[in-house]
Write a protein that holds these residues in place. Structure first.
Motif, PDB file in Angstrom:
ATOM      1  N   VAL A 120      10.893  21.997  41.303  1.00  0.00           N
ATOM      2  CA  VAL A 120      10.016  22.198  42.450  1.00  0.00           C
ATOM      3  C   VAL A 120      10.205  23.644  42.887  1.00  0.00           C
ATOM      4  CG1 VAL A 120       9.393  21.423  44.764  1.00  0.00           C
ATOM      5  CG2 VAL A 120      10.311  19.791  43.103  1.00  0.00           C
ATOM      6  N   GLU A 121       9.605  24.540  42.133  1.00  0.00           N
ATOM      7  CA  GLU A 121       9.631  25.962  42.454  1.00  0.00           C
ATOM      8  C   GLU A 121       8.411  26.599  41.804  1.00  0.00           C
ATOM      9  OE1 GLU A 121      12.803  27.520  39.118  1.00  0.00           O
ATOM     10  OE2 GLU A 121      13.621  26.712  40.949  1.00  0.00           O
ATOM     11  N   ALA A 122       7.981  27.705  42.355  1.00  0.00           N
ATOM     12  CA  ALA A 122       6.808  28.412  41.831  1.00  0.00           C
ATOM     13  C   ALA A 122       7.188  29.332  40.682  1.00  0.00           C
ATOM     14  CB  ALA A 122       6.145  29.219  42.948  1.00  0.00           C
ATOM     15  N   GLY A 123       8.460  29.452  40.441  1.00  0.00           N
ATOM     16  CA  GLY A 123       8.980  30.314  39.385  1.00  0.00           C
ATOM     17  C   GLY A 123      10.467  30.517  39.603  1.00  0.00           C
ATOM     18  N   PHE A 124      11.015  31.487  38.905  1.00  0.00           N
ATOM     19  CA  PHE A 124      12.441  31.758  39.021  1.00  0.00           C
ATOM     20  C   PHE A 124      12.683  33.229  38.757  1.00  0.00           C
ATOM     21  CE2 PHE A 124      11.487  30.621  34.705  1.00  0.00           C
ATOM     22  CZ  PHE A 124      12.114  31.605  33.965  1.00  0.00           C
ATOM     23  N   MET A 125      13.838  33.701  39.193  1.00  0.00           N
ATOM     24  CA  MET A 125      14.243  35.073  38.950  1.00  0.00           C
ATOM     25  C   MET A 125      15.695  35.045  38.502  1.00  0.00           C
ATOM     26  SD  MET A 125      14.090  38.425  41.420  1.00  0.00           S
ATOM     27  CE  MET A 125      15.399  38.065  42.562  1.00  0.00           C
ATOM     28  N   PHE A 126      16.008  35.843  37.492  1.00  0.00           N
ATOM     29  CA  PHE A 126      17.406  36.014  37.137  1.00  0.00           C
ATOM     30  C   PHE A 126      17.666  37.477  36.855  1.00  0.00           C
ATOM     31  CE2 PHE A 126      15.311  34.849  33.184  1.00  0.00           C
ATOM     32  CZ  PHE A 126      15.855  35.697  32.236  1.00  0.00           C
ATOM     33  N   LYS A 127      18.924  37.869  37.062  1.00  0.00           N
ATOM     34  CA  LYS A 127      19.340  39.264  36.938  1.00  0.00           C
ATOM     35  C   LYS A 127      19.899  39.487  35.545  1.00  0.00           C
ATOM     36  CE  LYS A 127      22.564  40.447  39.828  1.00  0.00           C
ATOM     37  NZ  LYS A 127      23.430  40.980  40.875  1.00  0.00           N
ATOM     38  N   SER A 128      19.569  40.625  34.951  1.00  0.00           N
ATOM     39  CA  SER A 128      20.150  40.991  33.662  1.00  0.00           C
ATOM     40  C   SER A 128      21.637  41.252  33.849  1.00  0.00           C
ATOM     41  CB  SER A 128      19.461  42.236  33.106  1.00  0.00           C
ATOM     42  OG  SER A 128      18.097  41.984  32.912  1.00  0.00           O
ATOM     43  N   GLU A 129      22.414  40.958  32.816  1.00  0.00           N
ATOM     44  CA  GLU A 129      23.870  41.020  32.956  1.00  0.00           C
ATOM     45  C   GLU A 129      24.408  42.439  33.099  1.00  0.00           C
ATOM     46  OE1 GLU A 129      27.764  39.749  30.411  1.00  0.00           O
ATOM     47  OE2 GLU A 129      26.035  38.401  30.408  1.00  0.00           O
ATOM     48  N   ASN A 130      23.981  43.368  32.239  1.00  0.00           N
ATOM     49  CA  ASN A 130      24.599  44.695  32.235  1.00  0.00           C
ATOM     50  C   ASN A 130      23.675  45.828  32.628  1.00  0.00           C
ATOM     51  OD1 ASN A 130      27.166  43.790  31.371  1.00  0.00           O
ATOM     52  ND2 ASN A 130      26.368  43.556  29.308  1.00  0.00           N
ATOM     53  N   LEU A 179      11.426  37.790  36.013  1.00  0.00           N
ATOM     54  CA  LEU A 179      10.738  36.811  36.839  1.00  0.00           C
ATOM     55  C   LEU A 179       9.885  35.945  35.940  1.00  0.00           C
ATOM     56  CD1 LEU A 179      11.225  39.303  38.803  1.00  0.00           C
ATOM     57  CD2 LEU A 179       9.306  38.413  40.076  1.00  0.00           C
ATOM     58  N   GLY A 180       9.999  34.653  36.074  1.00  0.00           N
ATOM     59  CA  GLY A 180       9.151  33.719  35.355  1.00  0.00           C
ATOM     60  C   GLY A 180       8.275  33.017  36.368  1.00  0.00           C
ATOM     61  N   LEU A 181       6.965  33.214  36.279  1.00  0.00           N
ATOM     62  CA  LEU A 181       6.033  32.630  37.243  1.00  0.00           C
ATOM     63  C   LEU A 181       5.210  31.542  36.562  1.00  0.00           C
ATOM     64  CD1 LEU A 181       4.822  35.944  38.910  1.00  0.00           C
ATOM     65  CD2 LEU A 181       6.696  34.449  39.625  1.00  0.00           C
ATOM     66  N   GLU A 182       5.266  30.352  37.106  1.00  0.00           N
ATOM     67  CA  GLU A 182       4.501  29.244  36.554  1.00  0.00           C
ATOM     68  C   GLU A 182       3.057  29.352  37.030  1.00  0.00           C
ATOM     69  OE1 GLU A 182       4.217  24.454  36.924  1.00  0.00           O
ATOM     70  OE2 GLU A 182       6.189  25.367  37.049  1.00  0.00           O
ATOM     71  N   VAL A 183       2.118  29.185  36.089  1.00  0.00           N
ATOM     72  CA  VAL A 183       0.695  29.208  36.429  1.00  0.00           C
ATOM     73  C   VAL A 183       0.003  28.012  35.778  1.00  0.00           C
ATOM     74  CG1 VAL A 183       0.552  31.720  36.712  1.00  0.00           C
ATOM     75  CG2 VAL A 183       0.117  30.728  34.471  1.00  0.00           C
ATOM     76  N   THR A 184      -1.111  27.632  36.351  1.00  0.00           N
ATOM     77  CA  THR A 184      -1.935  26.601  35.732  1.00  0.00           C
ATOM     78  C   THR A 184      -2.732  27.248  34.599  1.00  0.00           C
ATOM     79  OG1 THR A 184      -3.820  27.021  37.172  1.00  0.00           O
ATOM     80  CG2 THR A 184      -2.186  25.396  37.943  1.00  0.00           C
ATOM     81  N   ARG A 185      -3.338  26.433  33.764  1.00  0.00           N
ATOM     82  CA  ARG A 185      -4.166  26.957  32.677  1.00  0.00           C
ATOM     83  C   ARG A 185      -5.290  27.840  33.253  1.00  0.00           C
ATOM     84  NH1 ARG A 185      -3.483  28.432  28.089  1.00  0.00           N
ATOM     85  NH2 ARG A 185      -2.235  26.596  27.711  1.00  0.00           N
ATOM     86  N   GLN A 186      -5.928  27.406  34.345  1.00  0.00           N
ATOM     87  CA  GLN A 186      -7.007  28.187  34.967  1.00  0.00           C
ATOM     88  C   GLN A 186      -6.472  29.513  35.520  1.00  0.00           C
ATOM     89  OE1 GLN A 186     -10.291  27.576  34.867  1.00  0.00           O
ATOM     90  NE2 GLN A 186     -10.634  29.524  35.888  1.00  0.00           N
ATOM     91  N   GLN A 187      -5.325  29.474  36.201  1.00  0.00           N
ATOM     92  CA  GLN A 187      -4.742  30.716  36.716  1.00  0.00           C
ATOM     93  C   GLN A 187      -4.397  31.667  35.582  1.00  0.00           C
ATOM     94  OE1 GLN A 187      -1.501  28.990  39.035  1.00  0.00           O
ATOM     95  NE2 GLN A 187      -2.223  30.147  40.801  1.00  0.00           N
ATOM     96  N   PHE A 188      -3.896  31.127  34.463  1.00  0.00           N
ATOM     97  CA  PHE A 188      -3.557  31.975  33.330  1.00  0.00           C
ATOM     98  C   PHE A 188      -4.803  32.695  32.820  1.00  0.00           C
ATOM     99  CE2 PHE A 188      -2.975  33.087  28.945  1.00  0.00           C
ATOM    100  CZ  PHE A 188      -1.717  33.665  28.948  1.00  0.00           C
ATOM    101  N   THR A 189      -5.897  31.961  32.666  1.00  0.00           N
ATOM    102  CA  THR A 189      -7.156  32.554  32.194  1.00  0.00           C
ATOM    103  C   THR A 189      -7.619  33.654  33.146  1.00  0.00           C
ATOM    104  OG1 THR A 189      -7.767  30.477  31.133  1.00  0.00           O
ATOM    105  CG2 THR A 189      -9.553  32.024  31.594  1.00  0.00           C
ATOM    106  N   GLU A 190      -7.569  33.382  34.437  1.00  0.00           N
ATOM    107  CA  GLU A 190      -7.982  34.382  35.427  1.00  0.00           C
ATOM    108  C   GLU A 190      -7.040  35.584  35.445  1.00  0.00           C
ATOM    109  OE1 GLU A 190      -8.216  32.102  39.014  1.00  0.00           O
ATOM    110  OE2 GLU A 190     -10.012  31.044  38.334  1.00  0.00           O
ATOM    111  N   THR A 191      -5.729  35.332  35.337  1.00  0.00           N
ATOM    112  CA  THR A 191      -4.747  36.424  35.325  1.00  0.00           C
ATOM    113  C   THR A 191      -4.960  37.324  34.108  1.00  0.00           C
ATOM    114  OG1 THR A 191      -3.145  35.071  36.512  1.00  0.00           O
ATOM    115  CG2 THR A 191      -2.275  36.947  35.303  1.00  0.00           C
TER     116      THR A 191
END
Length: 147
Positions: free
Chosen positions: A84-94, A100-112
């Motif tokens: 239950v999140e719109a995406g996630f963020m993680f920091k590179s180690e070094n 950032l990983g952003l979840e989109v619907t198929r329609q949002q992907f097409t528009e993006t």
């Protein structure tokens, strides 16, 4: 000639990730991938994958530190873990950068994809929640464009 002590690479302590409303700008054009893969079963299952990856510079909410980032837009598949999140963020180690990983619907992907193709998508904003283990949930995100 005396032997020199082996030097350990220094560890740099990057600032803590700030919870709150971040902003950023996309850099150049994204690259992407589309395809299909057969997942082993039982039963074997055909799964599509579609994503875009684009470079960005993101700005933390309080210290206003500018960080390089890789932003991915991905479409959920049947094998995507339920979150239950719109995406996630993680920091590179070094290196001082974020992913950032952003979840989109198929329609949002097409528009993006179309907005990037037309060079209309420039800015983004996202809200980072309290995280742990170098993983922070993104509770909302958006991007702006002008027609």
């Amino acid at each position: 000639m005396p032997k020199r002590a082996k030097m350990e690479p220094s560890k740099i302590a990057w600032p803590d990730v700030e919870v709150g409303d971040w902003s950023g700008e996309f850099a150049k054009r994204p690259s992407g991938s589309i395809g299909q893969h057969i997942q082993p079963g039982p039963p074997p299952m055909s799964v599509e994958f579609t994503y875009l990856i684009v470079g960005a510079v993101v700005l933390s909410p309080r210290t206003k530190m500018r960080w390089p980032a890789a932003v991915s837009f991905w479409v959920r598949t049947p094998f995507t873990p339920e979150r239950v999140e719109a995406g996630f963020m993680f920091k590179s180690e070094n290196i001082p950068s974020f992913n950032l990983g952003l979840e989109v619907t198929r329609q949002q992907f097409t528009e993006t994809a179309w907005l990037f193709k037309e060079k209309l998508l420039n800015n983004l904003h996202f809200t980072v929640g309290q995280g742990r283990d170098d993983h922070w949930p993104i509770t909302s995100w958006g991007a702006s464009f002008e027609l």
